[in-house]
Design a protein around this motif. Structure first.
Motif, short mmCIF file in Angstrom:
data_model
loop_
_atom_site.label_atom_id
_atom_site.label_comp_id
_atom_site.label_asym_id
_atom_site.label_seq_id
_atom_site.Cartn_x
_atom_site.Cartn_y
_atom_site.Cartn_z
N TYR A 198 -3.77 -22.61 -7.23
CA TYR A 198 -3.75 -23.09 -8.61
C TYR A 198 -4.60 -22.17 -9.48
N ASN A 199 -4.17 -21.99 -10.72
CA ASN A 199 -5.01 -21.38 -11.76
C ASN A 199 -5.54 -22.52 -12.62
N LEU A 200 -6.75 -22.96 -12.37
CA LEU A 200 -7.30 -24.13 -13.03
C LEU A 200 -8.05 -23.75 -14.29
N THR A 201 -7.81 -24.49 -15.36
CA THR A 201 -8.56 -24.28 -16.60
C THR A 201 -9.99 -24.77 -16.41
N LYS A 202 -10.92 -24.03 -17.02
CA LYS A 202 -12.33 -24.45 -16.96
C LYS A 202 -12.90 -24.65 -18.37
N ASP A 203 -12.97 -23.59 -19.16
CA ASP A 203 -13.47 -23.69 -20.53
C ASP A 203 -12.67 -22.72 -21.40
N TYR A 204 -12.92 -22.73 -22.69
CA TYR A 204 -12.12 -21.90 -23.58
C TYR A 204 -12.93 -21.43 -24.77
N VAL A 205 -12.39 -20.43 -25.45
CA VAL A 205 -12.93 -20.00 -26.74
C VAL A 205 -11.80 -20.08 -27.75
N SER A 206 -12.13 -20.36 -29.00
CA SER A 206 -11.13 -20.40 -30.07
C SER A 206 -10.94 -19.00 -30.62
N VAL A 207 -9.69 -18.53 -30.58
CA VAL A 207 -9.37 -17.19 -31.05
C VAL A 207 -8.45 -17.30 -32.27
N ASN A 208 -8.78 -16.59 -33.33
CA ASN A 208 -7.98 -16.60 -34.56
C ASN A 208 -6.89 -15.53 -34.46
N TYR A 209 -5.64 -15.99 -34.34
CA TYR A 209 -4.50 -15.07 -34.30
C TYR A 209 -3.86 -14.90 -35.68
N GLY A 210 -4.46 -15.51 -36.67
CA GLY A 210 -3.98 -15.36 -38.03
C GLY A 210 -4.83 -14.36 -38.79
N SER A 211 -5.06 -14.65 -40.03
CA SER A 211 -5.88 -13.77 -40.88
C SER A 211 -7.07 -14.56 -41.41
N ALA A 212 -7.95 -13.88 -42.13
CA ALA A 212 -9.10 -14.56 -42.70
C ALA A 212 -8.68 -15.58 -43.75
N LYS A 213 -7.62 -15.28 -44.52
CA LYS A 213 -7.15 -16.20 -45.55
C LYS A 213 -6.28 -17.30 -44.97
N SER A 214 -5.54 -16.97 -43.92
CA SER A 214 -4.65 -17.97 -43.30
C SER A 214 -4.92 -18.00 -41.79
N PRO A 215 -6.04 -18.62 -41.39
CA PRO A 215 -6.41 -18.61 -39.97
C PRO A 215 -5.49 -19.49 -39.12
N LYS A 216 -5.24 -19.04 -37.90
CA LYS A 216 -4.49 -19.82 -36.91
C LYS A 216 -5.25 -19.72 -35.59
N PHE A 217 -6.00 -20.77 -35.29
CA PHE A 217 -6.85 -20.76 -34.11
C PHE A 217 -6.11 -21.34 -32.91
N PHE A 218 -6.22 -20.65 -31.78
CA PHE A 218 -5.67 -21.11 -30.52
C PHE A 218 -6.75 -21.04 -29.45
N ARG A 219 -6.60 -21.90 -28.45
CA ARG A 219 -7.55 -21.90 -27.35
C ARG A 219 -7.18 -20.83 -26.33
N LYS A 220 -8.13 -19.97 -26.02
CA LYS A 220 -7.96 -18.98 -24.96
C LYS A 220 -8.75 -19.46 -23.75
N TRP A 221 -8.03 -19.89 -22.72
CA TRP A 221 -8.66 -20.56 -21.59
C TRP A 221 -9.18 -19.57 -20.56
N ASN A 222 -10.34 -19.88 -20.03
CA ASN A 222 -10.86 -19.21 -18.84
C ASN A 222 -10.31 -19.96 -17.63
N LYS A 223 -9.55 -19.27 -16.79
CA LYS A 223 -8.91 -19.92 -15.65
C LYS A 223 -9.49 -19.41 -14.34
N ILE A 224 -9.63 -20.33 -13.39
CA ILE A 224 -10.20 -20.02 -12.08
C ILE A 224 -9.10 -20.14 -11.03
N LYS A 225 -8.91 -19.09 -10.25
CA LYS A 225 -7.90 -19.13 -9.19
C LYS A 225 -8.53 -19.76 -7.94
#
Length: 252
Positions: A198-225
């Motif tokens: 299994y690749n299990l999720t542990k914790d995450y950081v919020s990453v902005n894939y948008g712009s400064a004016k139009s931010p789109k934050f997604f969770r980038k998960w740290n996964k443990i095999k």
């Protein structure tokens, strides 16, 4: 090093696989992120506290049950021909789904916060919780059989008698098996991967894939095999992490 050891029981529970939809499948044991979420909710933490987790346990069987399912599309206005619920101007569809449940779950969980000063705080939160404790879904209640502060350390095993409970299984990070600190009794040496991976999720950081004016934050998960395995035996003369009561600990 100190750790909080929890012994928990649950009746019927779902640790949802993130990729399952029509049938809400479950992991066989709670992933690290689920356990960390339980700790943060029980302690009323509003910001992330880094910690390492070890999970082992068992369940009796799997059953399927029905559950209410809600679906909505962002920005879709209410349409009486397709929506059962109206919230403001927006519509939500309500239907039936199937959920996979584990029955009679028993867990042994070790929690090692990065900040050792949190040990007493976490211990007291589980001894006298501010509300009922759940693990999995909100309705998956927990019976706490034991909360104990234990010392954990690395030991070189002089015999092969140290093993987890025969009925128990554990999430073992791949490097522990790769370094041959433990082995899976009865497995074939020529098979590279023991048990289920299994690749299990542990914790995450919020990453902005948008712009400064139009931010789109997604969770980038740290996964443990990890390997999900049973019949785990400590290798002779290899250093393995154990607690003061000789429970093996597989921290990730």
């Amino acid at each position: 090093m100190k750790s909080i050891r929890l012994k928990l029981k649950q009746n019927l529970v779902n640790y949802k696989l993130p990729t399952s939809f029509q049938l809400k499948e479950t992991y066989p044991l709670p992933p690290y992120s689920t356990v960390i979420g339980m700790v943060h909710n029980t302690c009323n933490y509003i910001e992330y506290k880094p910690m390492k987790i070890s999970v082992q346990g068992k369940y009796h069987s799997k059953v399927n049950d029905l559950a209410t399912r809600y679906e909505f599309k962002n920005g879709m206005t209410f349409d009486a021909s397709r929506h059962q619920i109206k919230v403001g101007e927006y519509g939500i569809s309500r239907g039936v789904s199937n959920v996979e449940l584990l029955s009679d779950v028993e867990l042994v969980i070790h929690i090692v916060p990065e900040d050792e000063n949190l040990i007493e705080e976490i211990f007291n939160a589980f001894k006298a919780p501010h509300e009922y404790i759940s693990l999995g879904r909100r309705e998956d209640l927990v019976v706490v059989d034991e909360v104990k502060i234990v010392e954990i350390s690395e030991e070189r095993i002089k015999d092969e008698n140290l093993r987890i409970d025969r009925d128990y299984r554990a999430y073992v990070p791949v490097e522990i098996i790769d370094k041959k600190k433990v082995f899976v009794e009865g497995s074939v040496d020529t098979i590279q991967y023991k048990g289920t991976m299994y690749n299990l999720t542990k914790d995450y950081v919020s990453v902005n894939y948008g712009s400064a004016k139009s931010p789109k934050f997604f969770r980038k998960w740290n996964k443990i095999k990890v390997h999900y395995v049973s019949n785990i035996v400590a290798s002779r003369r290899r250093a393995i992490t154990v607690d003061e009561d000789r429970y093996m600990v597989f921290l990730a």
